[in-house]
Scaffold this active site. Structure first.
Site, short mmCIF file in Angstrom:
data_model
loop_
_atom_site.label_atom_id
_atom_site.label_comp_id
_atom_site.label_asym_id
_atom_site.label_seq_id
_atom_site.Cartn_x
_atom_site.Cartn_y
_atom_site.Cartn_z
N CYS A 154 0.65 -1.03 0.40
CA CYS A 154 -0.02 0.07 0.35
C CYS A 154 1.02 1.19 -0.15
O CYS A 154 0.43 2.66 -0.14
CB CYS A 154 -0.85 -0.40 1.57
SG CYS A 154 -2.01 -2.11 1.93
N ASN A 158 -9.86 -0.70 -0.40
CA ASN A 158 -9.10 -0.35 0.18
C ASN A 158 -8.72 -1.08 -1.13
O ASN A 158 -7.89 -2.41 -1.04
CB ASN A 158 -8.21 -1.77 1.65
CG ASN A 158 -6.69 -1.85 2.00
OD1 ASN A 158 -6.21 -0.71 0.73
ND2 ASN A 158 -5.69 -2.21 2.43
N HIS A 216 -3.52 6.76 3.14
CA HIS A 216 -4.07 5.48 2.62
C HIS A 216 -5.39 4.65 2.94
O HIS A 216 -5.61 5.20 4.20
CB HIS A 216 -3.06 4.29 3.04
CG HIS A 216 -3.07 2.84 2.56
ND1 HIS A 216 -3.90 2.84 1.00
CD2 HIS A 216 -3.55 1.97 3.15
CE1 HIS A 216 -4.23 1.59 1.12
NE2 HIS A 216 -4.01 0.92 2.81
O1 UT7 Z 1 -3.66 -2.13 3.54
C1 UT7 Z 1 -2.94 -2.14 4.72
C2 UT7 Z 1 -3.28 -1.99 5.80
N1 UT7 Z 1 -3.99 -2.63 5.80
C3 UT7 Z 1 -4.80 -2.64 6.95
O2 UT7 Z 1 -4.66 -1.01 7.86
C4 UT7 Z 1 -6.31 -3.21 8.20
C5 UT7 Z 1 -5.93 -2.86 9.23
N2 UT7 Z 1 -6.61 -3.71 10.29
C6 UT7 Z 1 -7.83 -3.32 10.11
O3 UT7 Z 1 -8.94 -2.60 9.13
C7 UT7 Z 1 -8.95 -3.57 11.00
O4 UT7 Z 1 -7.91 -4.62 12.12
C8 UT7 Z 1 -10.55 -5.06 10.54
C9 UT7 Z 1 -11.55 -4.21 9.38
C10 UT7 Z 1 -9.99 -5.65 9.70
C11 UT7 Z 1 -11.47 -5.53 11.72
O5 UT7 Z 1 -11.89 -4.81 12.58
P1 UT7 Z 1 -11.23 -4.97 14.41
O6 UT7 Z 1 -11.82 -4.01 15.02
O7 UT7 Z 1 -10.07 -4.55 14.49
O8 UT7 Z 1 -12.11 -6.02 14.28
P2 UT7 Z 1 -11.59 -8.16 14.62
O9 UT7 Z 1 -10.97 -7.86 14.25
O10 UT7 Z 1 -11.03 -7.46 16.77
O11 UT7 Z 1 -12.83 -8.25 14.67
C12 UT7 Z 1 -14.43 -8.29 15.77
C13 UT7 Z 1 -15.29 -9.77 15.65
C14 UT7 Z 1 -14.63 -10.96 15.68
O12 UT7 Z 1 -16.24 -11.33 16.50
P3 UT7 Z 1 -15.52 -11.81 18.01
O13 UT7 Z 1 -14.21 -12.68 17.94
O14 UT7 Z 1 -15.28 -10.76 19.12
O15 UT7 Z 1 -16.69 -12.38 17.82
C15 UT7 Z 1 -14.50 -11.22 14.30
O16 UT7 Z 1 -14.93 -12.62 14.44
O17 UT7 Z 1 -15.54 -8.69 14.47
C16 UT7 Z 1 -16.13 -10.10 13.45
N3 UT7 Z 1 -15.24 -9.76 12.01
C17 UT7 Z 1 -16.36 -8.99 11.42
N4 UT7 Z 1 -18.54 -9.17 12.13
C18 UT7 Z 1 -18.97 -9.05 10.44
C19 UT7 Z 1 -14.27 -9.82 11.32
N5 UT7 Z 1 -14.82 -9.26 10.32
C20 UT7 Z 1 -16.20 -9.55 10.31
C21 UT7 Z 1 -16.72 -9.51 8.95
N6 UT7 Z 1 -18.45 -9.01 9.25
N7 UT7 Z 1 -17.16 -8.83 7.78
#
Ligand code: UT7
Length: 327
Positions: A114, A284, A254
């Site tokens: 990125c 993204n 980004h």
């Molecule tokens: O471009 C290169 C760099 N990339 C990035 O910068 C991406 C960086 N990361 C992020 O943007 C975030 O970490 C994500 C958007 C990927 C995830 O958001 P988060 O707030 O960190 O969520 P999490 O991974 O901690 O997940 C929270 C909950 C989980 O459920 P439990 O374990 O709390 O029951 C996940 O399973 O959300 C769940 N979850 C979803 N729920 C509905 C993860 N993806 C989804 C989804 N829909 N698509």
């Protein structure tokens, strides 16, 4: 006499096909509410089978060249950033060169995920200031939909396809790409990667089945590193240039997550009214994200002559970087 590296034309292109959050609700266990509130994404564009990064790049390049008033034959260097090349060999830049007829250029792909477009603008400036190039075509392009596991809700809601291009030209007039900063940390490579499909771990039945041919990401870890690195990159380039957040007309970060963008802006003392966001439309798009946003900012006439903008990137590797451009 030292030359300045000015951005004289930009272009962007995204495939027509749009995948909405409601479409994704029918594909994996997710919801529009979750995607919008956790990421800010509403739509992403996807290529049709048979369309490659070089095809998107050709469309964006032609627009950027026309805006700069140049013919493809005037370009002496093409720097194309992508992690989704058309094929392993030759470079996508070579395929693009042929498509647009840039027969007088040296061309190369730069792999910095990125951060690729910001890296490329920095390299373009260095090549111009060292007298090795005059007219550089810089691209960020991705067809990430081909690297996404459409059964993995953790990643499939995040990514999209697209391309942004910029012509960077040597000029006597001060301004253009002023201060730049690039950094990497390969010790955190495992947090965001495609484990298989290269020469060390080629594709086979097993790694196709276990998802190793797709983007694997430790989301929350990447998130924390992104906030820290983008804040650092922004502060360093501001300090180098003797500027503060108040001097910046617009920040183009980004576009990975609206919450990362928000935290970065806070760290740099730039209010969100002066931050360009288009993540809702594209998701993204990795190397393409800042490039597409830059083209939109210029197209919407959001910046005037003399304005300074701040570009801040972070991506797999990890890689990160920042640039101040004076228009
Ligand atoms: O471009 C290169 C760099 N990339 C990035 O910068 C991406 C960086 N990361 C992020 O943007 C975030 O970490 C994500 C958007 C990927 C995830 O958001 P988060 O707030 O960190 O969520 P999490 O991974 O901690 O997940 C929270 C909950 C989980 O459920 P439990 O374990 O709390 O029951 C996940 O399973 O959300 C769940 N979850 C979803 N729920 C509905 C993860 N993806 C989804 C989804 N829909 N698509």
């Amino acid at each position: 006499m030292i030359k300045y590296a000015h951005i004289t034309g930009t272009g962007s292109f995204a495939p027509e096909k749009v995948l909405t959050n409601s479409d994704l609700e029918r594909m994996v266990e997710t919801s529009n509410d979750w995607i919008v509130s956790r990421t800010g994404i509403k739509n992403r564009h996807l290529v049709q089978n048979g369309t490659g990064s070089s095809d998107l790049a050709a469309r964006a390049s032609q627009i950027a060249l026309a805006k700069a008033g140049l013919d493809a034959k005037d370009i002496d260097l093409i720097l194309l950033a992508t992690v989704t090349p058309d094929q392993p060999l030759p470079s996508t830049a070579c395929l693009l060169q042929d498509k647009i007829g840039a027969s007088n250029a040296a061309v190369m792909d730069v792999v910095a995920a990125c951060s690729g477009f910001v890296y490329n603008l920095s390299i373009a400036k260095a090549m111009i200031q060292s007298g090795q190039a005059e007219n550089v075509l810089v691209l960020g392009v991705e067809t990430l939909s081909k690297l996404v596991n459409w059964e993995d809700r953790n990643t499939c809601v995040l990514f999209g396809d697209g391309c942004g291009a910029a012509v960077v030209q040597a000029k006597d007039e001060p301004g253009g790409i002023m201060h730049t900063y690039m950094k990497s940390n390969g010790s955190l490579a495992d947090l965001l990667m495609v484990p298989a499909g290269g020469c060390k771990v080629p594709l086979n039945e097993e790694n196709i089945k276990n998802g190793a041919r797709y983007i694997n990401m430790a989301g929350p870890e990447v998130y924390k590193n992104a906030v820290k690195a983008m804040g650092e990159a922004g502060s360093i380039v501001l300090k180098k240039s003797g500027l503060s957040g108040d001097d910046i007309k617009l920040m183009i970060p980004h576009q990975a997550n609206i919450r990362i963008i928000d935290s970065t802006a806070k760290r740099l003392g730039i209010p969100m009214e002066r931050v360009y966001v288009n993540i809702h439309d594209y998701g993204n798009t990795s190397a393409a994200s800042i490039a597409i946003a830059l083209d939109e900012v210029i197209g919407k006439k959001l910046i005037d002559k003399g304005d300074k903008i701040l570009l801040v990137a972070f991506g797999a590797g990890f890689t990160w970087g920042s640039i101040i451009v004076e228009f």
